[in-house]
Write an enzyme that holds these catalytic residues in place. Structure first.
Site, mmCIF file in Angstrom:
data_model
loop_
_atom_site.group_PDB
_atom_site.id
_atom_site.type_symbol
_atom_site.label_atom_id
_atom_site.label_comp_id
_atom_site.label_asym_id
_atom_site.label_seq_id
_atom_site.Cartn_x
_atom_site.Cartn_y
_atom_site.Cartn_z
ATOM 1 N N GLU A 167 -3.880 7.465 -3.855
ATOM 2 C CA GLU A 167 -3.822 6.213 -3.093
ATOM 3 C C GLU A 167 -3.656 5.056 -4.071
ATOM 4 O OE1 GLU A 167 -6.201 4.585 0.692
ATOM 5 O OE2 GLU A 167 -7.463 4.810 -1.082
ATOM 6 N N TYR A 193 0.849 -1.200 0.000
ATOM 7 C CA TYR A 193 0.000 0.000 0.000
ATOM 8 C C TYR A 193 0.880 1.244 0.000
ATOM 9 C CZ TYR A 193 -3.117 3.663 1.717
ATOM 10 O OH TYR A 193 -3.820 4.832 1.857
#
Length: 421
Positions: free
Chosen positions: A232, A144
């Site tokens: 993101e 991530y």
């Protein structure tokens, strides 16, 4: 700052994000579909899956030079859970994988023009207008990575976790040691050392460290270039053939930079957004629909929530609220009334304005003008307080219009509920 302190801070940033988004009522965020976000990434040199976009069989020619070992066919809507969703025509799944090129168009045809229903869509689903066909990649490991603007740091921060492809808020809460936050100087920008530090924390090894660091630097440069408030990447993936790929991307942008990012804002996707919300946005107003019968005109998100709470406490139910903000003009008040009364469920209107920056006299003039212009048919209760409130009350009184005035919010709520019988 110690790595433990950074981990705790990262968890704090991520844990509060959904709550802050819920309260951010003053702005309507730009919405981009997955393929649009990936297009922006590709234009900045970020490594992504190769893809094509189709609207049906008529676009079959775009696949002519698109030869890959395996195809991912993904319906494009603004909702998650597409893979486990189903269509109104009975077709199962908004994401399909096939090695048979001849199956791609039939899959696209079963999606386009039909409504996809997932856990994140309205009950009747969202109409699919476009389908992305991408090169399927074999992912070895998921991480991530995100860049967000953070007030505590007065600038951007990098947030990274080797636990990608899952709910990052849960990771931050349950295993904060798996989250790293690195503030970036808004003046100097990201350094290669910072990008490399993140790559190592994400557990890339060997020559993949430098590949990952290069991707992180490209993502930061895109962040600055497009005036993003958030990028993101979940997951930022390692593939079986030694690549680092941004598989899924979410981008948010600074509304104040629209004049610089006209091409990006022109891509805004509304899908099933309430037309009243879109119309309000054009006039710098913020509209949220509810399910009751009392329309609420307020100035400020906090006041909106307080107004709705007190209406509920007095036995009523808000139909919507419209936040006019702090720099409202008379023409915006007129538009606000037009939007509120376009909702057929509205049987009364409650105006609750606390004038600090906003001038109560401006609101009062706007109310009088709007009431006369649209020929308001539903009962109107007004509570004004703050700057020029005495002049505002005089304007309302001398208008000769049937307007119920209230001294405080509780009285206003009680009157709004009472006029409904």
């Amino acid at each position: 700052m110690t790595s433990l302190a950074l981990s705790k801070l990262s968890a704090k940033l991520l844990a509060r994000r959904p709550f802050l988004q819920t309260l951010n009522l003053s702005a309507r965020h730009l919405n981009l579909l997955e393929y649009q976000s990936k297009k922006l990434l590709a234009e900045s040199g970020v490594a992504i899956q190769a893809f094509r976009v189709l609207e049906g069989k008529k676009d079959e020619s775009v696949l002519k030079d698109f030869n890959v070992n395996e195809y991912v066919v993904k319906a494009q809507i603004l909702a998650g859970g597409r893979g486990k969703g189903h269509f109104d025509n009975g077709f199962k799944g908004g994401v399909h994988i096939t090695k048979d090129r001849s199956q791609v168009i039939p899959l696209v045809e079963k999606m386009v023009g039909h409504r996809l229903i997932t856990k994140q869509t309205p009950k009747d689903g969202i109409m699919v207008k476009k389908v992305m066909v991408a090169d399927s990649i074999n992912i070895v490991r998921e991480t991530y990575f995100s860049i967000v603007m953070d007030r505590e740091h007065n600038g951007p921060v990098l947030i990274a976790s080797p636990a990608g492809g899952m709910d990052i808020e849960a990771v931050a809460e349950e295993t904060p040691d798996k989250i790293k936050t690195i503030p970036v100087s808004v003046v100097d920008g990201i350094t290669h050392a910072q990008a490399e530090e993140v790559a190592r924390f994400l557990e890339f090894k060997g020559d993949l460290v430098q590949k990952a660091a290069a991707e992180i630097e490209k993502l930061y440069h895109l962040f600055v270039k497009v005036d993003a408030t958030q990028i993101e990447i979940n997951p930022l993936a390692e593939t079986d053939d030694g690549r680092v790929i941004s598989v899924d991307a979410k981008l948010n942008f600074d509304d104040n930079a629209q004049f610089r990012q006209k091409d990006i804002f022109a891509m805004d996707v509304h899908e099933d957004t309430d037309p009243k919300e879109i119309e309000a946005h054009k006039y710098n107003l913020n509209y949220i629909a509810m399910e009751g019968n009392i329309g609420c005109l307020v100035n400020g998100a906090g006041l909106a929530m307080a107004t709705m709470d007190i209406i509920k406490l007095n036995g009523g139910s808000p139909a919507n609220f419209l936040d006019v903000g702090g720099n409202v003009k008379e023409d915006q008040v007129l538009k606000a009334f037009q939007i509120l009364t376009s909702d057929q469920n509205v049987k009364a209107i409650l105006v609750n304005v606390f004038g600090g920056i906003v001038n109560c006299a401006t609101i009062a003039n706007g109310i009088v003008n709007a009431t006369k212009t649209i020929g308001l048919k539903v009962p109107l209760v007004v509570r004004l307080e703050g700057t020029n409130v005495d002049a505002a009350k005089k304007i309302l009184k001398e208008s000769g219009l049937k307007i119920e005035s209230a001294h405080d919010l509780d009285e206003a709520a009680k009157k709004a509920v009472k006029v409904l019988g």
